[in-house]
Motif scaffolding. Structure first.
Motif, PDB file in Angstrom:
ATOM      1  N   CYS A 167      36.574  40.542  25.223  1.00 59.60           N
ATOM      2  CA  CYS A 167      36.521  39.779  26.602  1.00 59.60           C
ATOM      3  C   CYS A 167      35.333  40.571  27.396  1.00 59.60           C
ATOM      4  N   CYS A 197      37.484  42.823  30.425  1.00 62.55           N
ATOM      5  CA  CYS A 197      38.283  44.053  30.315  1.00 62.55           C
ATOM      6  C   CYS A 197      38.049  44.771  28.945  1.00 62.55           C
ATOM      7  N   CYS A 252      40.612  35.339  27.537  1.00 61.62           N
ATOM      8  CA  CYS A 252      41.195  36.581  27.330  1.00 61.62           C
ATOM      9  C   CYS A 252      42.521  36.434  27.820  1.00 61.62           C
ATOM     10  N   LYS A 281      44.743  38.846  28.263  1.00 62.92           N
ATOM     11  CA  LYS A 281      45.180  39.973  29.093  1.00 62.92           C
ATOM     12  C   LYS A 281      44.726  39.814  30.444  1.00 62.92           C
ATOM     13  N   CYS A 282      43.391  39.403  30.828  1.00 62.79           N
ATOM     14  CA  CYS A 282      43.034  39.336  32.213  1.00 62.79           C
ATOM     15  C   CYS A 282      42.321  37.783  32.402  1.00 62.79           C
ATOM     16  N   GLY A 306      39.571  36.703  31.615  1.00 66.01           N
ATOM     17  CA  GLY A 306      38.444  36.725  31.622  1.00 66.01           C
ATOM     18  C   GLY A 306      37.466  35.945  30.314  1.00 66.01           C
TER      19      GLY A 306
HETATM   20 ZN   LIG Z   1      40.168  40.616  29.464  1.00 65.69          ZN
END
Ligand SMILES: [Zn+2]
Length: 488
Positions: free
Chosen positions: A87, A90, A127, A129-130, A132
């Protein structure tokens, strides 16, 4: 059980948990506790006896660290890769094919970075998680390098599989073992892979245990002596051609699927190991053929050994049966300059390799997954008696000096021939429950009658069977034989 439940049980009971747990653990690294280490060792011993010594093959032990050259020759330095994608925001890294498969975007296991990049672009994958943007996917070599020696050090690697040690020792062992084919060299040991995202408990680890047997043979002269009628066994098999599961005999695998007899024979051998030694239900094991891009280019035949493991969501690989042709010895002949061709039936040949490969940790996970059973209120780990961590437990029924003294002397007597647990804390019900969860086949209890000279049960103890919960009284002089009989 799901993964978290199984991990929780493994920790609570004493099987395994993350390494460096008191520091928060480490991804893909596990420690085995007192029950797990013994269960694992017992599994390895059963494997060794069944596949190696019973077939007249040999155990060797190779170095865990190897210099660079053999791993260049084997292709690991250039090709032992997964595709990583990071990513941009992050800096979380993903194994690209796993990320896509988890999002239900189908890509093959051996997919190249370009193909994965296209799939990421076409499906606008971000991504997880975030949110991105993902960077460009690229090849990532899974070998873990080590610097050998100070300053101008030599580059080496932790071995990515135990198999290479067998190939590297073929030449010397062939000469030592009187130049006969087939010759089998087995290794039980650790392998190391810098997995991008280790997960699912013992499924994808950075340090793993393997039990592998490499059989070197002459493809034109390997007569299988099937006096034990292994080829009549029924095996679940999923060929690459139609992806249809069928349950057919080894002989039918040869006739209907055109698979060589020696190969089908080893499928049946593996099937018998799981069904008869490990007591696995027949429908939980299958052989899945890999083809096309999924299999290594040098494999002439590649079947994964898969088990139906509910915590891992269905059939998962626990081993493999690989017909590797002459790839390995040819590569090392080229790389080392040592000619490894041999004389066989008047001809000069490069021996072929049949590899039986087992992930030990995955097998341990599988055994717990399949054999942890709820029997009413009771939880029992129904592993085969032959591999249970403890053979038996000695339990004094009451906290009485004479009873405890007797139990302790019994424990020390039985500790020689058997692996014994001793427990005097808590209620007898709690202690039975702990031993059931540890998979202990037999519990021996000492009570007032045992030590009371006026009782007609004086000098007898009770044996309780894990699976049936049946109890019987046995005289102490007859106890060792009774235990041996019950464990057989
Ligand atoms: Zn990320």
């Amino acid at each position: 059980m799901d993964i978290e439940e199984l991990l929780g049980f493994a920790k609570r009971a004493g099987f395994f948990w993350p390494a460096a747990e008191i520091y928060g653990g480490a991804s893909g690294l596990f420690d085995y506790g007192h029950l797990g280490a013994t269960l694992k060792r017992n599994f390895e011993s059963a494997w060794l006896k069944y596949f190696v010594t019973s077939n007249g093959y040999h155990l060797i032990e190779g170095s865990n660290m190897l210099p660079e050259k053999p791993l260049i020759a084997s292709g690991h330095a250039s090709r032992f890769n997964d595709v990583v994608v990071g990513c941009s925001k992050c800096k979380t890294y993903y194994r690209a094919d796993v990320l896509l498969n988890e999002l239900n975007i189908k890509v093959s296991e051996g997919a190249k970075p370009e193909e994965l990049e296209k799939a990421i672009r076409d499906n606008d994958v971000k991504c997880q998680k975030c949110g991105g943007a993902l960077m460009q996917p690229k090849d990532f070599n899974l070998m873990i390098d080590v610097a050998l020696g100070p300053e101008n050090h030599e580059r080496g690697y932790l071995r990515p599989e135990t198999a290479q040690s067998a190939y590297l020792n073929f030449f010397r062992e062939f000469n030592l073992l009187r130049k006969r084919l087939p010759m089998g060299l087995a290794i039980i040991g650790r392998a190391y892979r810098n997995e991008i995202s280790p997960r699912q408990g013992l499924y994808r680890m950075r340090e793993l245990a393997q039990a592998e047997l490499q059989i070197f043979f002459d493809p034109e002269n390997w007569e299988i002596n099937d006096s034990g009628k292994l080829l009549e066994r029924q095996v679940n098999i999923v060929p690459y051609s139609d992806h249809e599961t069928r349950r057919i005999s080894g002989n039918e695998i040869v006739e209907q699927l055109g698979i060589p007899r020696f190969y089908a024979y080893h499928m049946c051998m593996i099937n018998r190991f799981y069904e008869e030694i490990m007591h696995m239900p027949a429908d939980k094991l299958r052989f899945l053929e890999l083809g096309g891009d999924e299999k290594a280019f040098y494999n002439k035949l590649h079947f994964d050994i898969q088990a139906d493991i509910s915590s891992w969501g269905g059939f998962k690989e626990i081993g493999g049966l690989h017909y590797r042709g002459e790839h390995d010895l040819s590569s090392h002949t080229k790389g080392s300059g040592q000619d490894m061709s041999v004389e066989s039936n008047g001809k000069r040949i490069m021996p072929n390799v049949l590899e039986l490969s087992f992930g030990v940790d995955r097998n341990i996970w599988m055994l717990i997954d399949l054999m942890y059973a709820k029997d009413g209120e009771r939880a029992v780990l129904k592993v085969p008696y032959s591999i249970a961590p403890y053979n038996l437990a000695v339990l004094p029924l009451q906290k009485d000096d004479r009873i405890i003294e007797y139990a302790l002397s019994l424990e020390s007597e039985l500790r020689g021939p058997f692996k014994v647990s001793y427990d005097e804390s808590g209620s007898i019900g709690r202690r039975y429950a702990r031993m059931d969860e540890a998979g202990t086949p037999l519990c021996i209890t000492v009570d007032f009658d045992t030590v009371d000279e006026n009782s007609d049960r004086f000098g007898t103890v009770t044996i309780r069977d894990r699976d049936t919960k049946a109890q019987r009284r046995v005289k102490r002089p007859e106890l060792a034989d009774a235990v041996t009989g019950a464990l057989a």
